[in-house]
Write an enzyme that holds these catalytic residues in place. Structure first.
Site, PDB file in Angstrom:
ATOM      1  N   LYS A 165       0.833  -1.209   0.000  1.00 39.95           N
ATOM      2  CA  LYS A 165       0.000   0.000   0.000  1.00 39.95           C
ATOM      3  C   LYS A 165       0.865   1.255   0.000  1.00 39.95           C
ATOM      4  CE  LYS A 165      -1.572   1.911   3.995  1.00 39.95           C
ATOM      5  NZ  LYS A 165      -1.486   3.375   4.068  1.00 39.95           N
ATOM      6  N   ASN A 166       1.860   1.277   0.889  1.00 39.11           N
ATOM      7  CA  ASN A 166       2.641   2.504   1.049  1.00 39.11           C
ATOM      8  C   ASN A 166       3.546   2.794  -0.138  1.00 39.11           C
ATOM      9  OD1 ASN A 166       1.385   2.921   3.427  1.00 39.11           O
ATOM     10  ND2 ASN A 166       3.152   2.456   4.739  1.00 39.11           N
ATOM     11  N   ARG A 178      -4.298  10.555   4.069  1.00 40.26           N
ATOM     12  CA  ARG A 178      -3.149  11.418   4.232  1.00 40.26           C
ATOM     13  C   ARG A 178      -2.140  11.297   3.090  1.00 40.26           C
ATOM     14  NH1 ARG A 178       0.019  14.050   7.912  1.00 40.26           N
ATOM     15  NH2 ARG A 178       2.164  13.710   7.318  1.00 40.26           N
ATOM     16  N   CYS A 232      -5.243   8.152   9.178  1.00 43.36           N
ATOM     17  CA  CYS A 232      -5.309   7.511  10.482  1.00 43.36           C
ATOM     18  C   CYS A 232      -5.127   8.545  11.578  1.00 43.36           C
ATOM     19  CB  CYS A 232      -4.190   6.491  10.617  1.00 43.36           C
ATOM     20  SG  CYS A 232      -4.552   4.913   9.884  1.00 43.36           S
ATOM     21  N   ARG A 234       0.096  14.467  12.719  1.00 40.70           N
ATOM     22  CA  ARG A 234       1.015  14.156  11.628  1.00 40.70           C
ATOM     23  C   ARG A 234       1.214  15.414  10.813  1.00 40.70           C
ATOM     24  NH1 ARG A 234      -1.016   8.293   9.635  1.00 40.70           N
ATOM     25  NH2 ARG A 234       0.904   8.377   8.453  1.00 40.70           N
ATOM     26  N   ASP A 252       5.206  19.962   7.921  1.00 40.51           N
ATOM     27  CA  ASP A 252       6.139  21.089   7.838  1.00 40.51           C
ATOM     28  C   ASP A 252       7.379  20.766   6.997  1.00 40.51           C
ATOM     29  OD1 ASP A 252       6.396  19.344  10.129  1.00 40.51           O
ATOM     30  OD2 ASP A 252       8.131  20.520  10.716  1.00 40.51           O
ATOM     31  N   ASP A 299       4.398   0.562  11.920  1.00 39.84           N
ATOM     32  CA  ASP A 299       3.203  -0.103  11.388  1.00 39.84           C
ATOM     33  C   ASP A 299       3.071  -1.552  11.848  1.00 39.84           C
ATOM     34  OD1 ASP A 299       2.509   2.210  10.140  1.00 39.84           O
ATOM     35  OD2 ASP A 299       3.048   1.589   8.118  1.00 39.84           O
ATOM     36  N   VAL A 306       7.987   6.980  16.618  1.00 33.56           N
ATOM     37  CA  VAL A 306       7.731   7.624  15.321  1.00 33.56           C
ATOM     38  C   VAL A 306       6.495   8.523  15.369  1.00 33.56           C
ATOM     39  CG1 VAL A 306       7.315   7.214  12.863  1.00 33.56           C
ATOM     40  CG2 VAL A 306       8.913   5.751  14.114  1.00 33.56           C
ATOM     41  N   ARG A 350      -8.718  -0.085   4.158  1.00 29.46           N
ATOM     42  CA  ARG A 350      -7.823   0.904   3.544  1.00 29.46           C
ATOM     43  C   ARG A 350      -6.533   0.244   3.083  1.00 29.46           C
ATOM     44  NH1 ARG A 350      -5.739   4.851   7.303  1.00 29.46           N
ATOM     45  NH2 ARG A 350      -4.408   5.111   5.511  1.00 29.46           N
TER      46      ARG A 350
HETATM   47  C1  UD1 Z   1       4.343   6.739   6.182  1.00 25.49           C
HETATM   48  C2  UD1 Z   1       3.433   5.544   6.025  1.00 25.49           C
HETATM   49  C3  UD1 Z   1       2.932   5.080   7.384  1.00 25.49           C
HETATM   50  C4  UD1 Z   1       4.089   4.817   8.303  1.00 25.49           C
HETATM   51  C5  UD1 Z   1       5.028   6.019   8.372  1.00 25.49           C
HETATM   52  C6  UD1 Z   1       6.282   5.756   9.173  1.00 25.49           C
HETATM   53  C7  UD1 Z   1       2.411   5.924   3.865  1.00 25.49           C
HETATM   54  C8  UD1 Z   1       1.168   6.204   3.111  1.00 25.49           C
HETATM   55  N1  UD1 Z   1       2.302   5.912   5.190  1.00 25.49           N
HETATM   56  O1  UD1 Z   1       3.567   7.786   6.735  1.00 25.49           O
HETATM   57  O2  UD1 Z   1       2.179   3.877   7.179  1.00 25.49           O
HETATM   58  O3  UD1 Z   1       3.604   4.554   9.601  1.00 25.49           O
HETATM   59  O4  UD1 Z   1       5.427   6.384   7.037  1.00 25.49           O
HETATM   60  O5  UD1 Z   1       6.949   4.659   8.665  1.00 25.49           O
HETATM   61  O6  UD1 Z   1       3.446   5.690   3.300  1.00 25.49           O
HETATM   62  N2  UD1 Z   1       6.526  14.546  10.516  1.00 25.49           N
HETATM   63  C9  UD1 Z   1       6.693  15.886  10.816  1.00 25.49           C
HETATM   64  N3  UD1 Z   1       6.720  16.772   9.786  1.00 25.49           N
HETATM   65  C10 UD1 Z   1       6.604  16.391   8.481  1.00 25.49           C
HETATM   66  C11 UD1 Z   1       6.437  15.028   8.187  1.00 25.49           C
HETATM   67  C12 UD1 Z   1       6.397  14.125   9.238  1.00 25.49           C
HETATM   68  O7  UD1 Z   1       6.818  16.274  11.974  1.00 25.49           O
HETATM   69  O8  UD1 Z   1       6.646  17.252   7.593  1.00 25.49           O
HETATM   70  C13 UD1 Z   1       6.462  13.580  11.629  1.00 25.49           C
HETATM   71  C14 UD1 Z   1       5.099  12.898  11.720  1.00 25.49           C
HETATM   72  O9  UD1 Z   1       4.202  13.663  12.466  1.00 25.49           O
HETATM   73  C15 UD1 Z   1       5.464  11.586  12.379  1.00 25.49           C
HETATM   74  C16 UD1 Z   1       6.864  11.294  11.851  1.00 25.49           C
HETATM   75  O10 UD1 Z   1       7.368  12.521  11.349  1.00 25.49           O
HETATM   76  O11 UD1 Z   1       5.526  11.756  13.768  1.00 25.49           O
HETATM   77  C17 UD1 Z   1       6.927  10.250  10.777  1.00 25.49           C
HETATM   78  O12 UD1 Z   1       6.106  10.617   9.691  1.00 25.49           O
HETATM   79  P1  UD1 Z   1       6.383  10.168   8.201  1.00 25.49           P
HETATM   80  O13 UD1 Z   1       7.607   9.315   8.127  1.00 25.49           O
HETATM   81  O14 UD1 Z   1       6.297  11.359   7.330  1.00 25.49           O
HETATM   82  O15 UD1 Z   1       5.134   9.212   7.920  1.00 25.49           O
HETATM   83  P2  UD1 Z   1       4.108   9.290   6.730  1.00 25.49           P
HETATM   84  O16 UD1 Z   1       4.830   9.532   5.453  1.00 25.49           O
HETATM   85  O17 UD1 Z   1       2.978  10.145   7.090  1.00 25.49           O
END
Ligand code: UD1
Length: 425
Positions: A24-25, A95, A119, A124, A127, A312, A334, A404
């Site tokens: 999925k990801n 998201r 989710c 999340r 920035d 995950d 995370v 999902r």
């Molecule tokens: C992706 C995966 C999700 C997985 C996660 C971590 C998809 C669709 N989803 O989510 O299943 O759990 O990676 O392996 O691929 N953060 C910030 N600022 C940002 C971006 C992220 O503070 O601009 C923080 C988030 O709030 C979170 C952490 O960084 O606490 C990790 O987020 P991120 O690695 O970006 O996860 P996703 O890409 O949302």
């Protein structure tokens, strides 16, 4: 779907073989990447899950043609991309729709994407996506619930970005935006999840030059969209999280369960931890066989970006630790608030205490079946797993979360002998 539920009965034996679908990801980002290409591309090994159908709708809302030439193949033709706006009605549910920000900025010089939902696992933020796009020269602001991105006339300019944290989504968005920038962009402290390498492979097949695949430093050379290759087919990497979920099911009930369709190297730390719980693991060419004959031993885990223990897989491990011998500490590094699942499994008799980002799990002899509600995607799957070893019947509702990300979840478990059925009330 809202009224549907899964009924799981305590299952004495779980054995056989199950094949996981494409990740999925990964597929969601590959579909977003196709926005860059003015022509047709094909993606195979696509899971037919709700998030893929949502991403299809997001692409269609941008004027892109999406078809399903086979049950697991999606064709995407972004020749007539004619909109830069991804509407709230679609993005609010997923998201991962933010993945269209980078490619829209790269190809159209504009993007307007609703702030995401997805989710409910902590705040999340996006920035790093925004500051990365700004470093490439885009102007970004938030207005009426939308992120508005505007690229100056001269286009995006290659730059060097160091991420504060190896965010999966920010790394992907920056790689996709950098394809449209003039020059070579360096992304340091990049995430290196296997799904990012899959995206890199897709872009390389499209003619993009990228160095550093699978490392924390990616160098992407910009290319004119007209020069990108079309007409190729890319196979989505196998879903390591779906695989891990079935392996935990095997460890819980005993197995032997063989899970195929993924690369065991993508689960190295999960397999190491499963061995520590007392499971026997045999590595196969495209999968793993798991069997457990002795007791489940309590172990501690902490989630980290890849190659660390995946967040995950945290809820599924919490289920396993709930019935282990001894106490375990699960540390979530995370996401904030990713322990909503603990409240639900506690209703089945699990003994869990949350302190900040740690969960102390004291293994109990047996769980007891109960009506439960999926708190999120992985938490929903972990409740179903708990139902396999809980005395009596467990009812899991709010299946839209599970749908999902898991293709045919109850059917696949049923094929292993799980006493599970899906109903609509
Ligand atoms: C992706 C995966 C999700 C997985 C996660 C971590 C998809 C669709 N989803 O989510 O299943 O759990 O990676 O392996 O691929 N953060 C910030 N600022 C940002 C971006 C992220 O503070 O601009 C923080 C988030 O709030 C979170 C952490 O960084 O606490 C990790 O987020 P991120 O690695 O970006 O996860 P996703 O890409 O949302």
């Amino acid at each position: 779907m809202e009224n549907e539920y899964i009924l799981v009965k305590q299952t004495p034996k779980l054995q056989g073989s199950v094949k996981v679908s494409g990740a999925k990801n990964s597929v969601l980002k590959l579909m977003a990447a196709a926005i860059l290409i003015p022509g047709e591309t094909r993606i195979s090994n696509v899971p037919d899950i709700a998030d893929v159908r949502l991403m299809q709708q997001v692409l269609e809302s941008l004027g892109i043609k999406v078809g399903w030439p086979a049950s697991d193949v999606v064709s995407i033709d972004a020749t007539e991309l004619n909109s830069h706006r991804a509407p709230y009605e679609l993005v609010a549910h997923m998201r991962a729709s933010t993945a269209v920000l980078g490619p829209l900025a790269a190809r159209l010089g504009r993007a307007s994407v609703a702030l995401p939902g997805g989710c409910a696992i902590g705040s999340r933020k996006i920035d790093m996506h925004i500051s990365g796009l700004e470093a490439l020269g885009a102007h970004c602001h938030i207005e009426h619930g939308y992120i508005e991105v505007e690229v100056p006339e001269a286009g995006l300019k290659a730059t060097e970005v160091t991420l504060d944290f190896p965010s999966v989504g920010a790394t992907e968005n920056l790689v996709l935006a950098a394809v449209g920038a003039q020059g070579k962009t360096t992304i340091s402290n990049a995430a290196r999840e296997p799904e990012i390498s899959d995206l890199v492979d897709f872009l390389i097949a499209a003619g993009v030059s990228i160095e550093g695949r699978g490392t924390t430093k990616l160098v992407v050379e910009g290319i004119l969209s007209a020069n990108l290759k079309t007409g190729f087919e890319h196979k989505v990497v196998g879903d390591r999280i779906e695989a891990g979920t079935f392996l935990v099911a095997g460890a819980l009930v005993g197995g032997p369960v063989t899970v195929t369709g993924f690369d065991p190297e993508h689960l190295t730390i999960v397999l190491k931890k499963l061995r520590e719980t007392g499971a026997d693991i045999a590595i196969l060419d495209d999968g793993v066989c798991i069997e457990r004959t002795g007791p489940i031993k309590a172990i501690s885990i902490q989630t980290l970006p890849f190659p660390g223990f995946p967040t995950d897989m945290q809820a599924q491990f919490m289920t396993l630790m709930s019935v282990a011998q001894g106490s375990s500490i699960i540390t979530e590094n995370v996401f904030e608030n990713r322990f909503m699942f603990a409240d639900e499994i506690a209703r089945m008799g699990a003994d869990i205490r949350i302190e900040g980002h740690h969960a102390l799990v004291n293994g109990v002899q047996e769980l007891s079946g109960a009506p439960t509600v999926s708190p999120d995607l992985r938490g929903g799957a972990a409740l179903v797993l708990a139902g396999l070893v809980a005395e009596g019947e467990t009812r899991v509702s709010s299946l839209h979360h599970i749908d999902r990300g898991y293709e045919q979840f109850s059917e696949k478990l049923q094929s292993l002998g799980a006493r599970i059925e899906r109903f609509s009330s």
